[in-house]
Design an enzyme around this catalytic site. Structure first.
Site, PDB file in Angstrom:
ATOM      1  N   GLU A  62       0.740  -1.206  -0.388  1.00  0.00           N
ATOM      2  CA  GLU A  62       0.388   0.181  -0.002  1.00  0.00           C
ATOM      3  C   GLU A  62       0.822   1.251  -0.076  1.00  0.00           C
ATOM      4  O   GLU A  62       1.874   1.300   0.381  1.00  0.00           O
ATOM      5  CB  GLU A  62      -0.924   0.054   1.547  1.00  0.00           C
ATOM      6  CG  GLU A  62      -2.196   0.912   1.219  1.00  0.00           C
ATOM      7  CD  GLU A  62      -3.022   0.918   2.401  1.00  0.00           C
ATOM      8  OE1 GLU A  62      -2.561   0.144   4.206  1.00  0.00           O
ATOM      9  OE2 GLU A  62      -3.892   1.318   2.669  1.00  0.00           O
ATOM     10  N   LYS A 136      -9.855   1.431  -2.294  1.00  0.00           N
ATOM     11  CA  LYS A 136     -10.117   0.717  -1.366  1.00  0.00           C
ATOM     12  C   LYS A 136     -11.631   1.483  -0.508  1.00  0.00           C
ATOM     13  O   LYS A 136     -11.753   2.147  -0.011  1.00  0.00           O
ATOM     14  CB  LYS A 136      -8.582   1.255   0.007  1.00  0.00           C
ATOM     15  CG  LYS A 136      -9.114   0.368   1.542  1.00  0.00           C
ATOM     16  CD  LYS A 136      -7.594   1.394   2.083  1.00  0.00           C
ATOM     17  CE  LYS A 136      -7.430   0.724   3.564  1.00  0.00           C
ATOM     18  NZ  LYS A 136      -6.375   1.714   4.416  1.00  0.00           N
ATOM     19  N   CYS A 182      -4.877  -3.562   2.627  1.00  0.00           N
ATOM     20  CA  CYS A 182      -5.233  -3.286   4.519  1.00  0.00           C
ATOM     21  C   CYS A 182      -6.145  -3.604   5.246  1.00  0.00           C
ATOM     22  O   CYS A 182      -6.342  -4.801   4.940  1.00  0.00           O
ATOM     23  CB  CYS A 182      -4.475  -1.897   3.964  1.00  0.00           C
ATOM     24  SG  CYS A 182      -3.096  -2.078   6.066  1.00  0.00           S
TER      25      CYS A 182
HETATM   26  O1  LIG Z   1      -2.169   6.272   6.044  1.00  0.00           O
HETATM   27  C1  LIG Z   1      -1.273   6.611   4.744  1.00  0.00           C
HETATM   28  O2  LIG Z   1      -0.338   7.359   4.616  1.00  0.00           O
HETATM   29  C2  LIG Z   1      -1.388   5.029   4.431  1.00  0.00           C
HETATM   30  N1  LIG Z   1      -2.533   4.457   4.871  1.00  0.00           N
HETATM   31  C3  LIG Z   1      -2.089   3.235   5.266  1.00  0.00           C
HETATM   32  O3  LIG Z   1      -1.279   3.103   6.342  1.00  0.00           O
HETATM   33  C4  LIG Z   1      -3.365   2.547   5.809  1.00  0.00           C
HETATM   34  C5  LIG Z   1      -4.778   3.712   6.595  1.00  0.00           C
HETATM   35  S1  LIG Z   1      -3.639   4.738   7.833  1.00  0.00           S
HETATM   36  N2  LIG Z   1      -3.556   1.718   7.029  1.00  0.00           N
HETATM   37  C6  LIG Z   1      -4.390   0.488   7.034  1.00  0.00           C
HETATM   38  O4  LIG Z   1      -5.474   0.867   6.564  1.00  0.00           O
HETATM   39  C7  LIG Z   1      -3.402  -0.028   8.753  1.00  0.00           C
HETATM   40  C8  LIG Z   1      -4.745  -1.342   9.256  1.00  0.00           C
HETATM   41  C9  LIG Z   1      -4.280  -1.938   9.895  1.00  0.00           C
HETATM   42  O5  LIG Z   1      -2.572  -2.182  10.441  1.00  0.00           O
HETATM   43  C10 LIG Z   1      -4.980  -2.833  10.785  1.00  0.00           C
HETATM   44  O6  LIG Z   1      -6.129  -3.418  10.130  1.00  0.00           O
HETATM   45  O7  LIG Z   1      -4.398  -3.022  11.958  1.00  0.00           O
END
Ligand SMILES: O=C(O)CNC(=O)[C@H](CS)NC(=O)CCC(=O)C(=O)O
Length: 295
Positions: A62, A136, A182
């Site tokens: 991602e 997503k 993710c």
């Molecule tokens: O924000 C950004 O720069 C990029 N996007 C992400 O890293 C995304 C959204 S914050 N991360 C996740 O979805 C983690 C899920 C996770 O860790 C879980 O389900 O436990």
């Protein structure tokens, strides 16, 4: 050597599955170089050990081209590249150069209202054509007991649409790929829909937090693989990023029986496993999972 005479007789008869693990930074060009370096080592190793008669699916994490920045910088990048499609073009070029089906993690794509982006996983063919895009759906608005504490992905990200064009498989000659991203991993409904459409490989580009990754990542991946009887390729961000955020890594490829075929716990690098259609068919035939509840 896994080469056999039958494989030579049937071009592209074998499918190789790979994941690249990255510790992406806030500089798009440096991230592109890191991806090219990993692809180069991966395809070189595979040419040396193996026949060229295969289809190769490679998954990136991602946010593979920009990570560890403020979310607003992802929006800036989406706005800056909306007209020239720079990110798409660079990824398509890599797919073509290295002759792989590239599930290019996610990139920010400017949304319909220009003030948000979709967190989108795009697939490119070895000809450099785009075969699909998944935005997503489940956004990570979560409190985590780590040094970031509060994640609010929906502030700048527009959730993907709930329709057949967003939730759809990508057909390649030997494998139907189902795309997820993710946090989607926690929602079995999406995997079930992709399974019903005929997916036999699901991709999960990720940036799991270190805290939630350690607690849940492997279990969730194995559960999704087992309950849907399909291969899962999960490619993660790893390490401590520029904004202090820590990601879990542990990229892995899981069989339809739930076996972890290969895993890279830490550092940048790649992992590969062979897709075995007979194994998949055997599991589905011996243990049909048709529930009367899913009508
Ligand atoms: O924000 C950004 O720069 C990029 N996007 C992400 O890293 C995304 C959204 S914050 N991360 C996740 O979805 C983690 C899920 C996770 O860790 C879980 O389900 O436990």
């Amino acid at each position: 050597m896994v080469n056999t005479s039958t494989m030579q007789d049937q071009p592209n008869s074998q499918v190789l599955l790979s994941a690249i693990q990255l510790s992406s930074c806030t500089d798009v060009e440096i991230n592109l170089q890191s991806i090219a370096k990993q692809l180069s080592q991966l395809t070189e190793q595979q040419l040396a050990s193996d026949s060229q008669n295969h289809q190769h699916i490679v998954v990136l994490p991602e946010c593979c081209l920009l990570f560890g920045a403020k979310d607003s910088e992802q929006l800036n990048l989406a706005q800056k590249t909306a007209d020239n499609q720079y990110l798409h073009q660079q990824l398509a070029k890599l797919a073509k150069q290295f002759q792989v089906y590239l599930v290019a993690g996610t990139i920010p794509i400017l949304g319909s209202k220009n003030d948000k982006f979709t967190n989108s996983s795009c697939v490119f063919s070895p000809l450099g054509e785009q075969l699909g895009q998944y935005d997503k759906i489940h956004l990570f608005d979560v409190e985590v007991t780590d040094n970031t504490q509060s994640y609010c992905e929906s502030r700048y990200t527009q959730a993907g649409a709930i329709n057949d064009s967003n939730i759809s498989i990508v057909k390649t000659p030997l494998v139907n790929i189902g795309l997820t991203v993710c946090f989607d991993l926690r929602f079995p409904q999406l995997f079930q829909k992709l399974s019903q459409q005929g997916a036999n490989v699901i991709t999960v580009p990720s940036a799991f937090t270190q805290v939630t990754g350690e607690a849940h990542w492997q279990t969730l991946l194995q559960a999704r693989a087992i309950e849907n009887q399909m291969y899962i390729i999960a490619a993660g961000q790893e390490g401590t990023h520029e904004n202090g955020r820590k990601t879990w890594g542990h990229s892995m490829i899981i069989s339809p029986w739930g076996d972890i075929l290969t895993c890279l716990a830490q550092g940048e690098g790649f992992i590969s496993a062979v897709y075995d259609p007979a194994h998949l068919a055997d599991i589905r035939q011996r243990m049909p999972l048709k529930s009367p509840l899913s009508k």
